[in-house]
Design a protein around this motif. Structure first.
Motif, PDB file in Angstrom:
ATOM      1  N   ILE A  18      -5.065 -12.883  -3.564  1.00  0.00           N
ATOM      2  CA  ILE A  18      -4.815 -13.083  -4.998  1.00  0.00           C
ATOM      3  C   ILE A  18      -5.404 -14.295  -5.545  1.00  0.00           C
ATOM      4  O   ILE A  18      -5.200 -15.314  -5.354  1.00  0.00           O
ATOM      5  N   ASP A  19      -6.185 -13.874  -6.687  1.00  0.00           N
ATOM      6  CA  ASP A  19      -6.939 -15.202  -7.357  1.00  0.00           C
ATOM      7  C   ASP A  19      -6.021 -15.173  -8.533  1.00  0.00           C
ATOM      8  O   ASP A  19      -5.593 -14.347  -9.157  1.00  0.00           O
ATOM      9  N   CYS A  20      -5.569 -16.435  -8.782  1.00  0.00           N
ATOM     10  CA  CYS A  20      -4.736 -16.747 -10.043  1.00  0.00           C
ATOM     11  C   CYS A  20      -5.297 -17.663 -10.936  1.00  0.00           C
ATOM     12  O   CYS A  20      -6.189 -18.469 -10.675  1.00  0.00           O
ATOM     13  N   HIS A  21      -5.125 -17.360 -12.140  1.00  0.00           N
ATOM     14  CA  HIS A  21      -5.942 -17.932 -13.300  1.00  0.00           C
ATOM     15  C   HIS A  21      -5.036 -18.200 -14.330  1.00  0.00           C
ATOM     16  O   HIS A  21      -4.061 -17.488 -14.784  1.00  0.00           O
ATOM     17  N   SER A  62      -5.239 -11.530  -9.936  1.00  0.00           N
ATOM     18  CA  SER A  62      -6.095 -10.482  -9.735  1.00  0.00           C
ATOM     19  C   SER A  62      -6.502  -9.972  -8.258  1.00  0.00           C
ATOM     20  O   SER A  62      -6.350 -11.242  -7.380  1.00  0.00           O
ATOM     21  N   LEU A  63      -6.484  -9.127  -7.725  1.00  0.00           N
ATOM     22  CA  LEU A  63      -7.177  -8.875  -6.365  1.00  0.00           C
ATOM     23  C   LEU A  63      -8.407  -9.660  -6.163  1.00  0.00           C
ATOM     24  O   LEU A  63      -9.359  -9.508  -6.980  1.00  0.00           O
ATOM     25  N   ALA A  64      -8.615 -10.352  -4.990  1.00  0.00           N
ATOM     26  CA  ALA A  64      -9.627 -11.078  -4.734  1.00  0.00           C
ATOM     27  C   ALA A  64     -10.694 -10.365  -3.975  1.00  0.00           C
ATOM     28  O   ALA A  64     -10.396  -9.162  -3.436  1.00  0.00           O
ATOM     29  N   GLU A  65     -11.965 -10.628  -3.678  1.00  0.00           N
ATOM     30  CA  GLU A  65     -12.878 -10.092  -2.734  1.00  0.00           C
ATOM     31  C   GLU A  65     -12.278  -9.892  -1.503  1.00  0.00           C
ATOM     32  O   GLU A  65     -12.055  -8.979  -0.944  1.00  0.00           O
ATOM     33  N   ALA A  66     -11.618 -11.016  -0.984  1.00  0.00           N
ATOM     34  CA  ALA A  66     -11.068 -11.031   0.332  1.00  0.00           C
ATOM     35  C   ALA A  66      -9.763 -10.276   0.681  1.00  0.00           C
ATOM     36  O   ALA A  66      -9.178 -10.112  -0.556  1.00  0.00           O
ATOM     37  N   ALA A 124       0.842  -1.198   0.104  1.00  0.00           N
ATOM     38  CA  ALA A 124      -0.037   0.259  -0.188  1.00  0.00           C
ATOM     39  C   ALA A 124       0.642   1.219  -0.080  1.00  0.00           C
ATOM     40  O   ALA A 124       1.903   1.101   0.645  1.00  0.00           O
ATOM     41  N   LEU A 125       0.544   2.118  -0.845  1.00  0.00           N
ATOM     42  CA  LEU A 125       1.382   3.417  -1.078  1.00  0.00           C
ATOM     43  C   LEU A 125       1.272   4.498  -0.249  1.00  0.00           C
ATOM     44  O   LEU A 125       1.987   5.319   0.001  1.00  0.00           O
ATOM     45  N   GLU A 126       0.169   4.605   0.635  1.00  0.00           N
ATOM     46  CA  GLU A 126      -0.290   5.834   1.533  1.00  0.00           C
ATOM     47  C   GLU A 126      -0.951   5.107   2.606  1.00  0.00           C
ATOM     48  O   GLU A 126      -2.191   5.134   2.689  1.00  0.00           O
ATOM     49  N   PRO A 127      -0.099   5.096   3.730  1.00  0.00           N
ATOM     50  CA  PRO A 127       1.139   5.027   3.796  1.00  0.00           C
ATOM     51  C   PRO A 127       1.931   3.782   3.301  1.00  0.00           C
ATOM     52  O   PRO A 127       1.089   2.911   2.697  1.00  0.00           O
ATOM     53  N   PHE A 128       3.367   3.537   3.407  1.00  0.00           N
ATOM     54  CA  PHE A 128       3.779   2.476   2.879  1.00  0.00           C
ATOM     55  C   PHE A 128       3.663   1.189   3.829  1.00  0.00           C
ATOM     56  O   PHE A 128       4.296   1.052   4.970  1.00  0.00           O
ATOM     57  N   GLN A 129       3.047   0.409   3.483  1.00  0.00           N
ATOM     58  CA  GLN A 129       2.465  -0.925   4.170  1.00  0.00           C
ATOM     59  C   GLN A 129       2.479  -2.055   3.445  1.00  0.00           C
ATOM     60  O   GLN A 129       1.900  -2.361   2.849  1.00  0.00           O
ATOM     61  N   TRP A 130       3.508  -3.212   3.926  1.00  0.00           N
ATOM     62  CA  TRP A 130       3.494  -4.268   3.101  1.00  0.00           C
ATOM     63  C   TRP A 130       2.567  -5.324   3.755  1.00  0.00           C
ATOM     64  O   TRP A 130       2.211  -5.440   4.975  1.00  0.00           O
ATOM     65  N   HIS A 131       2.004  -6.206   2.916  1.00  0.00           N
ATOM     66  CA  HIS A 131       1.048  -7.313   3.244  1.00  0.00           C
ATOM     67  C   HIS A 131       1.512  -8.398   2.331  1.00  0.00           C
ATOM     68  O   HIS A 131       1.711  -8.475   1.007  1.00  0.00           O
ATOM     69  N   ARG A 132       1.495  -9.484   2.866  1.00  0.00           N
ATOM     70  CA  ARG A 132       1.760 -10.817   2.172  1.00  0.00           C
ATOM     71  C   ARG A 132       0.282 -11.493   1.895  1.00  0.00           C
ATOM     72  O   ARG A 132      -0.473 -11.583   2.878  1.00  0.00           O
ATOM     73  N   CYS A 133       0.235 -11.852   0.514  1.00  0.00           N
ATOM     74  CA  CYS A 133      -0.893 -12.248   0.159  1.00  0.00           C
ATOM     75  C   CYS A 133      -1.191 -13.655  -0.091  1.00  0.00           C
ATOM     76  O   CYS A 133      -0.219 -14.437  -0.532  1.00  0.00           O
ATOM     77  N   ALA A 134      -2.503 -14.243   0.185  1.00  0.00           N
ATOM     78  CA  ALA A 134      -2.645 -15.702   0.057  1.00  0.00           C
ATOM     79  C   ALA A 134      -3.090 -16.005  -1.495  1.00  0.00           C
ATOM     80  O   ALA A 134      -3.724 -15.193  -1.890  1.00  0.00           O
ATOM     81  N   LEU A 135      -2.515 -16.972  -1.949  1.00  0.00           N
ATOM     82  CA  LEU A 135      -2.656 -17.194  -3.490  1.00  0.00           C
ATOM     83  C   LEU A 135      -3.768 -18.385  -3.445  1.00  0.00           C
ATOM     84  O   LEU A 135      -3.711 -19.089  -2.700  1.00  0.00           O
TER      85      LEU A 135
END
Length: 708
Positions: free
Chosen positions: A591-594, A583-587, A532-543
């Motif tokens: 991340i949804d992978c296709h 793609s960004l998922a609803e949750a 996230a760019l405002e502020p700089f916040q990292w998040h690990r995503c589930a695939l």
């Protein structure tokens, strides 16, 4: 092509050994011996391969070997040594120690000593080379107790360039004189009726067409139960021949640089008496014989970032296997499949192949700017690039100029109108102050705001990967300020050769998505993070969904708010031919992978460049495990149809094996100009290696005309 007309060139030059018309064949053969020995010695020194005898040889004299230490040379030497060692051991195993090995052009090879020490028994081994090379090797053996000890007793005649022992024989001879060669071998106790392994490593390229054919025919007629293993250079791309011919003429060389294709090699051996024959290229054969554990060990030996150069060199070298008589069964064991299976099958889409034209872009001439220097600013690969606006302006940072020189310059590249219907570009080095990332390669650069950019990851001059974020802000035209923000959240592990892009969430908020890459230990990563760019916040995503394998060196582009991920190298360093949509998922933080499925497969390729035009993904460049220029692929993302375009290179000095370049579709910069094709502007990136000057030819700013 008639078998007698096959020429086994070209005469390659690597790491400072330049072969010109003034040097004799003898001199060049000795240079090849020096080159190969040096490469092998370097491979053993860094830990790729264990050969104590080679270390002894290289420590005696031969300071000239120290120059052979480029990473891709060392990796290539390891792959070659592993393949040859595997074949020798298979032959000894198949013949139950009852066979005989004859190595023509053996040079300073230590296979006999290495195998005898490992197996603990005699091996009937004969080596043949030029008398001067043989005499020098005899002197080395005499001066090395560990080698002379294995021979026990031997008869040496320096004047006649011979060494004879109970199971090892070494003599000097001119291979063009095959009428007396068999008599010489019979004098040494060689029995033509016994199973025989005939090795010709880099021998046939130094013979003229008739002499090489005579030798192949002689070996077939003289040894009825034999396996012939030849190692040489091959290609099947017309554009490579054109490039080599250009440099041949430039250097005044009279040597024929035509190379045989795999098909002509097989035909030549069969026409000259061998019952069966097939060809493997080195990368394919290496992956066939070595297990995952060994390949994993090799990746941990030392820092390595020459995947493209190593592949472009090794894939041009082939192993030609030919057999007759009782050794046909061994040939079948060595042959798993035809070399063509190592390539992506493109026959199913051949009917859709079109032509694309590559040509140089004009450069803006300015009185206060050194044009040569301006052009050299883009001569790099492993750099990071981002498009500034819709008016064909680009910003590039870092990268590599050569094999180990990292850059820290910030360069502005733009399209400025046209000349003779060809776009004109301008290149300018920008000024940047503040907390700079320094010299860095294989990072990523994305646009995060109107005048703001984010640089992430990469590795530095100490070969250390990082996970730093640098913010680059444009203060005024072509003047920038670097800064490092405070980071929060789950910070990713250090990485390079990853993919990063900016996408928008449903609220219109910009997010940077990062996938894969290589970590600090050289392993491929399969994780995904959002910043996230405002502020700089990292998040690990589930695939979720069709989760991609861990990989690096992908091509990527953004399409309808999703990240497209194509190709790359997997955790086993094998090229990938898959295309994913992330793609960004609803949750939140998911991340949804296709995985896209196509009727015709995409090529397995890494370090390509990708861009999107409407609903089409355009794939340019990259490296494949096949010879020739990489074709351009256009994928319709809606209906799955694919088309491929062969690049028609107008300038022989341009690389035809281009990878890692920056490319983008040129926007309409002249409102009244009618565009008859899609114009792709490319700059930076690496490609073909000039065999005469050992120069990596970087892609100069060019344009590809593509009829979609």
């Amino acid at each position: 092509m008639d078998a007698a007309t096959v020429c086994w060139g070209p005469r390659k030059s690597i790491s400072g050994f330049r072969w010109g018309p003034r040097k004799s064949v003898t001199t060049r053969i000795r240079q090849t011996n020096d080159l190969i020995t040096g490469m092998k010695a370097a491979a053993t020194r860094v830990g790729y391969f264990n050969d104590s005898f080679l270390n002894l040889i290289s420590s005696l004299s031969i300071s000239r070997y120290d120059a052979i230490n480029t990473p891709w040379c060392v990796r290539f030497a390891y792959v070659r040594m592993i393949c040859m060692d595997h074949i020798l051991r298979k032959f000894i195993e198949e013949t139950q120690h009852g066979g005989q090995i004859i190595s023509f052009g053996a040079g300073f090879d230590t296979a006999y000593f290495r195998l005898k020490e490992a197996l603990g028994r005699d091996i009937c081994f004969v080596e043949v080379d030029l008398p001067k090379v043989v005499c020098e090797k005899i002197e080395i053996i005499q001066a090395t107790p560990n080698m002379s000890y294995l021979l026990k007793t031997c008869d040496i005649n320096i004047k006649e360039a011979t060494l004879k022992s109970s199971d090892y024989h070494l003599f000097g001879f001119n291979l063009n004189n095959t009428s007396e060669l068999l008599l010489k071998l019979l004098e040494l106790g060689i029995d033509p009726s016994r199973p025989t392994l005939i090795l010709t490593e880099f021998v046939l390229p130094y013979m003229d067409s008739q002499s090489s054919s005579d030798f192949i025919k002689w070996s077939s007629e003289s040894f009825p139960h034999s396996l012939h293993l030849s190692h040489g250079v091959t290609h099947s791309a017309e554009e490579i021949t054109k490039t080599l011919q250009y440099f041949q003429a430039k250097h005044g060389s009279t040597w024929n640089i035509d190379c045989p294709t795999p098909d002509t090699v097989v035909k030549q051996f069969k026409d000259l008496g061998w019952e069966e024959s097939f060809v493997h290229n080195l990368p394919c054969y290496y992956y066939k014989i070595k297990d995952f554990g060994e390949r994993q060990r090799v990746r941990q030996v030392c820092f390595f970032d020459e995947y493209e150069n190593a592949a472009l060199v090794s894939q041009a070298f082939f192993l030609a296997f030919s057999a007759k008589g009782k050794l046909l069964s061994l040939l079948q064991k060595l042959r798993s499949s035809d070399v063509n299976t190592c390539k992506c099958n493109l026959k199913s889409i051949a009917s859709s192949q079109k032509s694309a034209v590559l040509n140089r872009v004009y450069h803006v001439e300015k009185s206060d700017v050194n044009t040569d220097y301006a052009l050299k600013l883009t001569c790099r690969n492993g750099h990071a690039t981002v498009a500034l606006q819709e008016n064909n302006d680009y910003l590039m940072y870092g990268g590599k100029c050569g094999e180990d020189f990292l850059m820290d310059s910030l360069v502005h590249v733009s399209i400025k109108g046209t000349k003779d219907s060809i776009p004109v570009h301008e290149t300018t080095e920008c000024s940047a102050s503040g907390q700079s990332p320094g010299r860095i390669a294989y990072s990523s650069l994305v646009k995060s705001g109107k005048d703001e950019f984010i640089l992430y990851g990469g590795y530095d001059e100490d070969c250390e990967a990082n996970s730093d974020i640098f913010v680059l802000k444009e203060m005024e035209p072509k003047k920038y300020l670097w800064s490092m923000p405070t980071l929060n959240g789950t910070i990713p592990s250090a990485r390079w050769r990853h993919t990063a892009a900016v996408i928008m969430d449903k609220k219109g908020k910009a997010l940077m998505i990062v996938y894969g890459g290589k970590d600090g230990f050289g392993d491929a990563l399969g994780d995904c993070y959002i910043l996230a760019l405002e502020p700089f916040q990292w998040h690990r995503c589930a695939l979720s969904g069709d989760i991609p394998d861990a990989s690096h060196s992908h091509g990527s582009a953004v399409w309808k708010g999703s990240l497209l991920l194509y190709g790359g190298l997997d955790c086993d360093e094998k090229p990938i031919n898959k295309l994913y949509k992330l793609s960004l998922a609803e949750a939140e933080h998911q991340i949804d992978c296709h995985l896209f499925n196509f009727c015709s497969p995409l090529p397995a390729r890494y370090t390509p460049s990708c861009m999107v035009k409407e609903d089409s993904l355009i794939i340019v460049g990259g490296v494949e495990w096949k010879l020739g220029s990489p074709e351009i692929f256009v994928v319709d993302l809606c209906n799955g149809l694919t088309s491929n375009y062969k690049i028609n290179v107008q300038l022989p000095t341009e690389p035809v094996l281009i990878y890692g370049m920056s490319c983008n579709i040129i926007q309409d910069h002249a409102p009244n100009r009618i565009k008859k094709s899609t114009e792709i502007f490319i700059f930076g990136g690496g490609g073909y290696i000039n065999p005469y000057d050992e120069e990596v030819l970087f892609t100069k700013p060019s344009i590809i005309f593509l009829e979609l």
